[in-house]
Write an enzyme that holds these catalytic residues in place. Structure first.
Site, PDB file in Angstrom:
ATOM      1  N   LEU A  60      -0.281  -8.546  10.054  1.00 55.65           N
ATOM      2  CA  LEU A  60      -1.445  -8.544   9.164  1.00 55.65           C
ATOM      3  C   LEU A  60      -1.703  -9.935   8.602  1.00 55.65           C
ATOM      4  O   LEU A  60      -2.830 -10.426   8.629  1.00 55.65           O
ATOM      5  CB  LEU A  60      -1.234  -7.549   8.020  1.00 55.65           C
ATOM      6  N   TYR A  61      -0.663 -10.579   8.114  1.00 60.46           N
ATOM      7  CA  TYR A  61      -0.838 -11.903   7.509  1.00 60.46           C
ATOM      8  C   TYR A  61      -1.349 -12.920   8.519  1.00 60.46           C
ATOM      9  O   TYR A  61      -2.202 -13.755   8.208  1.00 60.46           O
ATOM     10  CB  TYR A  61       0.469 -12.389   6.875  1.00 60.46           C
ATOM     11  N   ALA A  76       3.810  -6.443   8.515  1.00 61.11           N
ATOM     12  CA  ALA A  76       3.234  -7.343   7.517  1.00 61.11           C
ATOM     13  C   ALA A  76       2.912  -8.700   8.141  1.00 61.11           C
ATOM     14  O   ALA A  76       1.837  -9.260   7.892  1.00 61.11           O
ATOM     15  CB  ALA A  76       4.182  -7.512   6.339  1.00 61.11           C
ATOM     16  N   GLN A 129      -1.349   4.386   3.828  1.00 61.52           N
ATOM     17  CA  GLN A 129      -1.191   3.408   4.902  1.00 61.52           C
ATOM     18  C   GLN A 129      -1.911   3.881   6.167  1.00 61.52           C
ATOM     19  O   GLN A 129      -2.242   5.052   6.304  1.00 61.52           O
ATOM     20  CB  GLN A 129       0.300   3.168   5.175  1.00 61.52           C
ATOM     21  N   GLY A 175      -6.529   1.074   6.993  1.00 64.04           N
ATOM     22  CA  GLY A 175      -7.239  -0.190   6.861  1.00 64.04           C
ATOM     23  C   GLY A 175      -7.228  -0.757   5.446  1.00 64.04           C
ATOM     24  O   GLY A 175      -7.876  -1.767   5.183  1.00 64.04           O
ATOM     25  N   LEU A 176      -6.496  -0.130   4.540  1.00 64.77           N
ATOM     26  CA  LEU A 176      -6.498  -0.598   3.155  1.00 64.77           C
ATOM     27  C   LEU A 176      -5.724  -1.899   2.969  1.00 64.77           C
ATOM     28  O   LEU A 176      -6.076  -2.707   2.104  1.00 64.77           O
ATOM     29  CB  LEU A 176      -5.947   0.494   2.228  1.00 64.77           C
ATOM     30  N   GLY A 177      -4.681  -2.107   3.757  1.00 65.57           N
ATOM     31  CA  GLY A 177      -3.952  -3.373   3.666  1.00 65.57           C
ATOM     32  C   GLY A 177      -4.878  -4.535   3.987  1.00 65.57           C
ATOM     33  O   GLY A 177      -4.944  -5.524   3.254  1.00 65.57           O
ATOM     34  N   LYS A 178      -5.623  -4.401   5.044  1.00 67.68           N
ATOM     35  CA  LYS A 178      -6.592  -5.433   5.443  1.00 67.68           C
ATOM     36  C   LYS A 178      -7.664  -5.600   4.373  1.00 67.68           C
ATOM     37  O   LYS A 178      -7.999  -6.717   3.976  1.00 67.68           O
ATOM     38  CB  LYS A 178      -7.210  -5.049   6.789  1.00 67.68           C
ATOM     39  N   ILE A 182       0.878  -1.163   0.000  1.00 61.65           N
ATOM     40  CA  ILE A 182       0.000   0.000   0.000  1.00 61.65           C
ATOM     41  C   ILE A 182       0.916   1.214   0.000  1.00 61.65           C
ATOM     42  O   ILE A 182       1.886   1.278   0.765  1.00 61.65           O
ATOM     43  CB  ILE A 182      -0.923   0.022   1.248  1.00 61.65           C
TER      44      ILE A 182
END
Length: 156
Positions: free
Chosen positions: A123-124, A120, A84, A87-90, A79
């Site tokens: 998140l993963y 990261a 960043q 919440g865009l990564g999610k 992103i």
């Protein structure tokens, strides 16, 4: 929404995407990714869009593994630094997991990450990716997500 990048249609805005300084070294530049995808057509690069604005980039594909197996890889995911912490990564990881699962009808998704990329990894892990003990050719740790039929109905 994400759009495949195969021509000059959206290449300039994808090349303009940048990661934060503290993320340098965790992922290749979008230029390097697009060059790699041009050389190896198994890679499918996509721009990640909110309305008409490019906010991120991903690259995925199916690659051979041992014993005639194929693995679906979410090989790149970023992103832009300007977008960043919103919440865009999610949001986009959820879309990509669903899309790749549907497109490839796979039971597992793979990605790799440097062990120092703690944001990261966090998140993963939220999405069910776990380390499988493997390292990729760059020394990154491989993570795998087991896909279950109900995963497409889950919200994170």
């Amino acid at each position: 929404m994400f759009t495949e990048i195969r021509d000059d249609f959206n290449k300039e805005e994808i090349l303009a995407l940048r990661i934060a300084d503290e993320q340098e070294g965790f992922i290749e530049s979008t230029l390097e990714c697009l060059q790699e995808a041009e050389h190896d057509r198994r890679f499918i690069p996509v721009g990640l869009y909110m309305e008409d604005t490019a906010v991120g980039f991903a690259m995925y594909g199916m690659f051979p593994h041992e014993k005639n197996e194929q693995r679906v890889w979410l090989d790149r995911f970023l992103i832009d630094e300007r977008y960043q912490h919103q919440g865009l990564g999610k949001h986009f990881l959820e879309l990509l997991v669903r899309y790749l699962t549907d497109r490839y009808h796979c039971r597992q998704l793979f990605l790799s990450v440097y062990e120092t990329n703690t944001a990261a990894i966090h998140l993963y892990k939220k999405f069910g990716f776990v380390f499988n003990g493997e390292l990729d050719e760059n020394g990154e740790k491989v993570m795998v997500k087991e896909i279950h039929k109900h995963d497409n109905d889950d919200s994170h």
